[in-house]
Design a protein around this motif. Structure first.
Motif, short mmCIF file in Angstrom:
data_model
loop_
_atom_site.label_atom_id
_atom_site.label_comp_id
_atom_site.label_asym_id
_atom_site.label_seq_id
_atom_site.Cartn_x
_atom_site.Cartn_y
_atom_site.Cartn_z
N GLU A 38 37.51 -9.23 77.49
CA GLU A 38 38.95 -10.10 77.01
C GLU A 38 39.78 -9.50 76.81
O GLU A 38 41.49 -10.06 76.96
CB GLU A 38 37.82 -11.14 76.05
N ASN A 89 43.08 -18.25 80.60
CA ASN A 89 42.85 -18.46 79.20
C ASN A 89 41.08 -19.16 78.73
O ASN A 89 40.57 -18.64 78.57
CB ASN A 89 43.22 -19.82 78.19
N LEU A 125 39.46 -15.51 79.45
CA LEU A 125 39.31 -15.47 78.99
C LEU A 125 37.85 -15.62 77.55
O LEU A 125 37.23 -15.00 77.59
CB LEU A 125 40.62 -15.41 78.09
N GLU A 126 38.00 -16.75 77.83
CA GLU A 126 37.14 -17.41 76.90
C GLU A 126 35.02 -16.92 77.46
O GLU A 126 34.22 -16.99 77.31
CB GLU A 126 37.20 -18.75 76.42
N ILE A 138 33.82 -13.39 76.79
CA ILE A 138 34.16 -12.56 75.35
C ILE A 138 32.37 -12.88 75.59
O ILE A 138 31.68 -11.74 75.03
CB ILE A 138 33.43 -14.14 74.70
N SER A 139 31.31 -12.76 76.16
CA SER A 139 30.24 -12.39 75.76
C SER A 139 29.82 -11.28 76.90
O SER A 139 28.74 -10.20 76.16
CB SER A 139 28.80 -13.62 76.67
#
Lengths: 133, 336
Positions: free
Chosen positions: B45, B71, B74-75, B78-79
């Motif tokens: 990310e 964006n 990007l979210e 995260i994992s």
């Protein structure tokens, strides 16, 4: 006394509500996009744990505004069964859902501070803080 | 873990270079940067974030949908970032564990070491190699004040740390036996009681105990369910199995063991082994005991130590240098 913004978790849909509220607070505090995403993911994980293992509970937020730093405190509380073996749950590689990166160790990594209080049979309270960089 | 900040300026230059020229060099450098990011624990990310920032600098009027979609990406990453961190922490744990085991293995080597005795008229060779780091096989030579030589050989079914722990117990028990306790059957009966009391019933230990008497030129032995070894008779140039009946150690508290006695003459040999030798895998099949014997026979004319090492090397090669089970082979050759 300040009324704390709070989301009750009763169904899966409420997880989204908690994320949404948390993200708004994070934005207000001036968190960047990466940290916003991390906070939202941490909230998801906490709310999901409540939904999956406690049934119901709540997630609330507190903004911390000190002279030296600002941050967001996320608190997840439930009156579910609690966690019997905390050190196991906090261990990397332990996951009921399978796969890496999930669970409480993930939350700990995403946030700056992480505190957990739990009693078998009495519920769980998790307090996590992220500081604005 | 040190976090190295991804250099936005570098990334922006690289991205610009690529967008203008579609240059492979830029892609190669991006690859280097990607590797470096993994090394320095930079999560995906963060890279995407740098990408978004660089793109905005290069194209201040970036279409809103494009920046929104980035964006979104990007979210979604995260994992993956979390998984990477967890993977790295697990890897560190693993290497800590591995070094702990190698310390334990060294300790075990020291604890279980046995000196190959020099006995007049007896040429002794022994080799014992664990499949993993810890050895579940064990052999020991015990010289008696009366000039006799005791030879213990044991094998825990299973391998690794639990097997090694059980072996240490056998060794300590034998050390605590009184000097006059020399008879193979008695020794196995005593060890059987120790194992029965102290080891989980799911763990089996087989053991062979032999006693060589240089005066009477005899070899007495008992076996607790151990893989039979071989006698080699020089006179007839033939082999026969060393058979002795007895239950594996720890099966019942009052197991009794028979003791057999053989006379050995000059040129004869005694071959003792564990099932790691006879159960060598060759692809899908076990090799036959006859094949093992063929190999041993081939090298038996050599000095005993050289012979056991040659046999071991043969089977190591045969199994592509990957032992499936702990391997122990002892050869005793009677000289004049």
């Amino acid at each position: 006394m300040e009324i704390k913004p709070c989301v009750n978790i009763r169904q899966e849909w409420d997880i989204v509500g908690a994320r949404q509220l948390g993200r708004e607070k994070a934005k207000e505090l001036g968190f960047g996009t990466v940290d916003q995403a991390r906070i939202a993911t941490a909230i998801s994980e906490l709310a999901r744990n409540i939904y999956l293992y406690a049934g119901t509970g709540k997630v609330y937020f507190e903004t911390i505004d000190r002279l030296d730093k600002k941050g967001l405190k996320v608190v997840a509380v439930d009156e579910g069964p609690g966690i019997r073996d905390l050190s196991q749950v906090m261990q990397d590689g332990y996951s009921t859902s399978g796969g890496l990166g999930a669970g409480l160790p993930g939350v700990k990594r995403l946030m700056d501070t992480f505190e957990i209080n739990t009693e078998w049979g009495e519920g769980t309270e998790i307090i996590a803080v992220k500081w604005v960089r | 873990m040190k976090k190295e900040k991804l250099d936005l300026e570098d990334y922006r230059k690289l991205l610009k270079q690529y967008l203008l020229t579609h240059d492979e060099t830029a892609l190669y450098q991006a690859e280097q940067l990607s590797k470096l990011s993994v090394q320095h624990n930079v999560s995906p990310e963060e890279i995407i974030h740098v990408h978004i920032e660089a793109l905005k600098e290069l194209y201040p009027n970036l279409q809103k949908e494009v920046s929104d979609s980035l964006n979104f990406l990007l979210e979604a990453m995260i994992s993956y970032g979390l998984a990477l961190q967890e993977y790295q922490s697990l890897r560190e744990k693993q290497s800590a564990l591995e070094s702990e085991i190698s310390v334990a293995a060294n300790m075990q080597k020291t604890l279980l070491q046995t000196k190959k005795p020099t006995i007049k008229g007896l040429d002794i060779g022994a080799v014992s190699v664990p499949a993993n780091q810890m050895n579940g096989d064990y052999y020991h030579f015990i010289e008696g004040a009366d000039g006799t030589l005791g030879i213990a050989l044991a094998d825990v079914i299973g391998k690794g740390v639990p097997a090694a722990l059980a072996m240490s117990m056998i060794k300590y028990s034998m050390d605590s036996f009184p000097e006059q306790l020399r008879q193979p059957a008695q020794i196995l009966e005593s060890l059987n009681r120790v194992v029965e009391r102290n080891v989980d019933t799911s763990m089996f230990i087989t053991m062979f105990y032999g006693l060589y008497n240089p005066v009477s030129q005899t070899f007495g032995f008992s076996s607790a369910g151990h893989e039979p070894g071989f006698f080699y008779f020089h006179e007839t140039e033939s082999f026969s199995e060393i058979t002795a009946r007895g239950l594996v150690l720890g099966a019942t508290s009052d197991a009794r063991y028979n003791e057999e006695i053989m006379t050995i003459a000059e040129g004869d040999a005694i071959i003792l082994l564990t099932d790691g030798v006879t159960e060598c895998h060759l692809g899908d099949r076990f090799i036959e005991r006859d094949e093992v014997l063929e190999v041993i026979k081939h090298y038996l004319h050599l000095p005993a130590q050289e012979a056991v090492e040659k046999v071991y090397k043969h089977f190591e090669r045969l199994q592509d240098f990957h032992l499936r089970d702990d391997f122990t082979l002892i050869i005793l050759k009677k000289e004049n």
